[in-house]
Design a protein around this motif. Structure first.
Motif, PDB file in Angstrom:
ATOM      1  N   ARG A   1       0.831  -1.213   0.000  1.00 14.91           N
ATOM      2  CA  ARG A   1       0.000   0.000   0.000  1.00 14.91           C
ATOM      3  C   ARG A   1       0.861   1.257   0.000  1.00 14.91           C
ATOM      4  O   ARG A   1       0.483   2.259  -0.591  1.00 14.91           O
ATOM      5  CB  ARG A   1      -0.869   0.048   1.240  1.00 14.91           C
ATOM      6  N   ALA A   2       1.991   1.172   0.694  1.00 17.65           N
ATOM      7  CA  ALA A   2       2.872   2.344   0.729  1.00 17.65           C
ATOM      8  C   ALA A   2       3.458   2.618  -0.654  1.00 17.65           C
ATOM      9  O   ALA A   2       3.767   3.766  -0.991  1.00 17.65           O
ATOM     10  CB  ALA A   2       3.984   2.129   1.747  1.00 17.65           C
ATOM     11  N   VAL A   3       3.589   1.569  -1.437  1.00 14.75           N
ATOM     12  CA  VAL A   3       4.013   1.782  -2.821  1.00 14.75           C
ATOM     13  C   VAL A   3       2.893   2.475  -3.590  1.00 14.75           C
ATOM     14  O   VAL A   3       3.112   3.462  -4.305  1.00 14.75           O
ATOM     15  CB  VAL A   3       4.378   0.450  -3.499  1.00 14.75           C
ATOM     16  N   GLU A   4       1.683   1.967  -3.399  1.00 13.63           N
ATOM     17  CA  GLU A   4       0.534   2.532  -4.114  1.00 13.63           C
ATOM     18  C   GLU A   4       0.318   4.008  -3.778  1.00 13.63           C
ATOM     19  O   GLU A   4      -0.033   4.807  -4.646  1.00 13.63           O
ATOM     20  CB  GLU A   4      -0.737   1.745  -3.765  1.00 13.63           C
ATOM     21  N   THR A   5       0.489   4.352  -2.512  1.00 16.24           N
ATOM     22  CA  THR A   5       0.286   5.739  -2.107  1.00 16.24           C
ATOM     23  C   THR A   5       1.443   6.639  -2.514  1.00 16.24           C
ATOM     24  O   THR A   5       1.406   7.848  -2.273  1.00 16.24           O
ATOM     25  CB  THR A   5       0.111   5.849  -0.588  1.00 16.24           C
TER      26      THR A   5
ATOM     27  N   HIS B   1       4.501   6.551  -1.290  1.00 13.01           N
ATOM     28  CA  HIS B   1       5.538   6.779  -0.290  1.00 13.01           C
ATOM     29  C   HIS B   1       6.789   5.949  -0.582  1.00 13.01           C
ATOM     30  O   HIS B   1       7.909   6.393  -0.370  1.00 13.01           O
ATOM     31  CB  HIS B   1       5.010   6.414   1.103  1.00 13.01           C
ATOM     32  N   PHE B   2       6.550   4.770  -1.044  1.00  8.87           N
ATOM     33  CA  PHE B   2       7.680   3.865  -1.316  1.00  8.87           C
ATOM     34  C   PHE B   2       7.936   3.769  -2.818  1.00  8.87           C
ATOM     35  O   PHE B   2       7.031   3.994  -3.636  1.00  8.87           O
ATOM     36  CB  PHE B   2       7.404   2.474  -0.756  1.00  8.87           C
ATOM     37  N   ARG B   3       9.137   3.410  -3.156  1.00  2.00           N
ATOM     38  CA  ARG B   3       9.554   3.240  -4.550  1.00  2.00           C
ATOM     39  C   ARG B   3       8.637   2.254  -5.276  1.00  2.00           C
ATOM     40  O   ARG B   3       8.275   1.209  -4.699  1.00  2.00           O
ATOM     41  CB  ARG B   3      10.967   2.672  -4.627  1.00  2.00           C
ATOM     42  N   PRO B   4       8.316   2.525  -6.508  1.00  2.00           N
ATOM     43  CA  PRO B   4       7.449   1.588  -7.236  1.00  2.00           C
ATOM     44  C   PRO B   4       8.116   0.245  -7.506  1.00  2.00           C
ATOM     45  O   PRO B   4       7.429  -0.761  -7.677  1.00  2.00           O
ATOM     46  CB  PRO B   4       7.141   2.334  -8.536  1.00  2.00           C
ATOM     47  N   ASP B   5       9.446   0.214  -7.512  1.00  2.00           N
ATOM     48  CA  ASP B   5      10.116  -1.059  -7.791  1.00  2.00           C
ATOM     49  C   ASP B   5      10.474  -1.811  -6.508  1.00  2.00           C
ATOM     50  O   ASP B   5      11.235  -2.775  -6.550  1.00  2.00           O
ATOM     51  CB  ASP B   5      11.375  -0.812  -8.627  1.00  2.00           C
ATOM     52  N   LEU B   6       9.904  -1.393  -5.386  1.00  2.00           N
ATOM     53  CA  LEU B   6      10.184  -2.082  -4.125  1.00  2.00           C
ATOM     54  C   LEU B   6       9.557  -3.481  -4.124  1.00  2.00           C
ATOM     55  O   LEU B   6       8.423  -3.652  -4.566  1.00  2.00           O
ATOM     56  CB  LEU B   6       9.604  -1.271  -2.954  1.00  2.00           C
TER      57      LEU B   6
ATOM     58  N   ARG C   1      15.803   3.366   2.457  1.00  2.00           N
ATOM     59  CA  ARG C   1      16.030   2.626   1.224  1.00  2.00           C
ATOM     60  C   ARG C   1      14.735   2.366   0.471  1.00  2.00           C
ATOM     61  O   ARG C   1      14.746   2.104  -0.728  1.00  2.00           O
ATOM     62  CB  ARG C   1      16.676   1.271   1.545  1.00  2.00           C
ATOM     63  N   SER C   2      13.629   2.386   1.187  1.00  2.00           N
ATOM     64  CA  SER C   2      12.355   2.028   0.554  1.00  2.00           C
ATOM     65  C   SER C   2      11.655   3.215  -0.076  1.00  2.00           C
ATOM     66  O   SER C   2      10.762   3.053  -0.906  1.00  2.00           O
ATOM     67  CB  SER C   2      11.429   1.399   1.608  1.00  2.00           C
ATOM     68  N   ARG C   3      12.048   4.399   0.336  1.00  2.00           N
ATOM     69  CA  ARG C   3      11.350   5.591  -0.140  1.00  2.00           C
ATOM     70  C   ARG C   3      11.717   5.958  -1.564  1.00  2.00           C
ATOM     71  O   ARG C   3      12.737   5.551  -2.102  1.00  2.00           O
ATOM     72  CB  ARG C   3      11.633   6.765   0.793  1.00  2.00           C
ATOM     73  N   ILE C   4      10.862   6.797  -2.110  1.00  2.00           N
ATOM     74  CA  ILE C   4      11.106   7.372  -3.439  1.00  2.00           C
ATOM     75  C   ILE C   4      12.438   8.146  -3.424  1.00  2.00           C
ATOM     76  O   ILE C   4      12.892   8.617  -2.401  1.00  2.00           O
ATOM     77  CB  ILE C   4       9.966   8.358  -3.772  1.00  2.00           C
ATOM     78  N   SER C   5      12.990   8.298  -4.586  1.00  2.00           N
ATOM     79  CA  SER C   5      14.180   9.131  -4.821  1.00  2.00           C
ATOM     80  C   SER C   5      15.438   8.638  -4.110  1.00  2.00           C
ATOM     81  O   SER C   5      15.685   7.463  -4.000  1.00  2.00           O
ATOM     82  CB  SER C   5      13.900  10.594  -4.424  1.00  2.00           C
ATOM     83  N   HIS C   6      16.250   9.514  -3.686  1.00  2.00           N
ATOM     84  CA  HIS C   6      17.542   9.558  -3.009  1.00  2.00           C
ATOM     85  C   HIS C   6      18.700   9.761  -3.957  1.00  2.00           C
ATOM     86  O   HIS C   6      18.725   9.819  -5.097  1.00  2.00           O
ATOM     87  CB  HIS C   6      17.822   8.332  -2.137  1.00  2.00           C
TER      88      HIS C   6
END
Lengths: 198, 198
Positions: free
Chosen positions: A140-144, A146-151, A193-198
């Motif tokens: 869900r965090a990917v969907e929202t 918050h997390f990278r789509p490739d997680l 590591r799970s979040r978008i960007s960096h």
DNA sequence: AGAATAAAAGCACGATCGGTCGTTCTTGTC
DNA sequence: GACAAGAACGACCGATCGTGCTTTTATTCT
């Protein structure tokens, strides 16, 4: 609540505490009866087999876990906040407890990972449900966003649970007072590591 | 090697295997004697107490661990390569084994984390030594310039062992065939975070 | 209050637990 | 090949294991 139901509850609760200390297999009907000031046969009558008592203990543990961890975490908004809440309430579950300290499920997992039977199956399925909750929350965090789509949510769950196990290990066995700080640090890294960007 | 020494070895080896399956406390003198086709008293005479047998089992396990994991890893050059070797040989230790699969020390840790006594102490001190090895290897990797100078080696050890525990959990209990791949993936991430720059 | 029901106790069972005997068989040494 | 030392044995100890069966005591319902 009837009298019998009440004592049954007490039996299960006490057995749960003892199981966290000496293992579920080590919780003996005789010692349990002594502690509760019951006759062994009187206690036994509530379950009619030791295995039934063991399954009742596992059921009670899972019910508490759902109440104190999962249900609480669901009050946080979905996405990363809920993932964080899941972790924080998990830490709380480790810390306090009717069970002396630490997570009974980790003890149960180690105890029954090589021992077939209904108790083993109950432990496995409860742990699968827990893993599924973590995986779902990450998804869900990917969907929202918050997390990278490739997680990989399953990989996230793997590392999430890893932190908890190391925490139990270092705080209970090795008695490292900084264990909880270390767990938080590790989780912070996992989030980064799970979040978008960096 | 004398006859007595030989049987003693066999007893300890068999007890070690069984301990990995049903727990050290669950290894009974009677069942052990049956399996080895010895009389219970004949077996017992080699140790003179069950606790002595348990301590002998732990000692044997640690000896094997040192041989198969630590000593092997020391052949790699110090710094990051040795850290990697430590992890790889640890994985190997999980995979194969006289013990059925997985690390006995994790079972022992869960079994004795709340149970005082000499056996508990032996488990704790062996685990502390293992943690110390990891911490030391990370420290050296900092010195050799492979790892960031601000790396906390104890934190590294925390996350290193976390991966192993999650591996045992997911491969033995939940039976995830991808568990080892996940462990490698997690370790790769840990290495990345530990290295210079980024 | 009294009858119906549920809970607890009492007692006993076969099995097994860790541990202790005294005895017999097997080794290794001279 | 004799002989002492060590290894293995079988019988047995008191305690405890999980599990029945029967009886007594509490609780619940009319």
């Amino acid at each position: 609540m009837s009298k019998g139901e009440e004592t049954r509850r007490q039996i299960v609760a006490t057995a749960l505490t003892r199981a966290g200390e000496i293992g579920l297999e080590g919780v003996t009907l005789g010692s349990l009866a002594d502690e509760l000031e019951l006759s062994k046969s009187g206690l036994f009558a509530h379950f009619r087999s030791k295995e039934a008592l063991q399954l009742a203990v596992i059921d009670e543990a899972e019910q508490r876990f759902v109440d104190q961890v999962i249900r609480e975490a669901l009050r946080a908004p979905r996405g990363e906040p809920r993932v964080v809440a899941l972790f924080e309430h998990w830490l709380r579950w480790f810390r306090l407890g009717d069970h002396p300290r630490g997570c009974i499920f980790l003890s149960l997992s180690a105890e029954y990972d090589d021992r077939p039977g209904p108790v083993h199956d109950a432990v496995v399925s409860s742990q699968k449900r827990w893993l599924e909750w973590i995986r779902g929350a990450a998804e869900r965090a990917v969907e929202t966003g918050h997390f990278r789509p490739d997680l990989d949510p399953a990989q996230f769950a793997f590392e999430f649970t890893a932190i908890g196990m190391s925490l139990q290990f270092q705080s209970k066995l090795v008695q490292d007072p900084q264990a909880e700080r270390r767990a938080r640090e590790a989780f912070g890294g996992l989030l980064d590591r799970s979040r978008i960007s960096h």
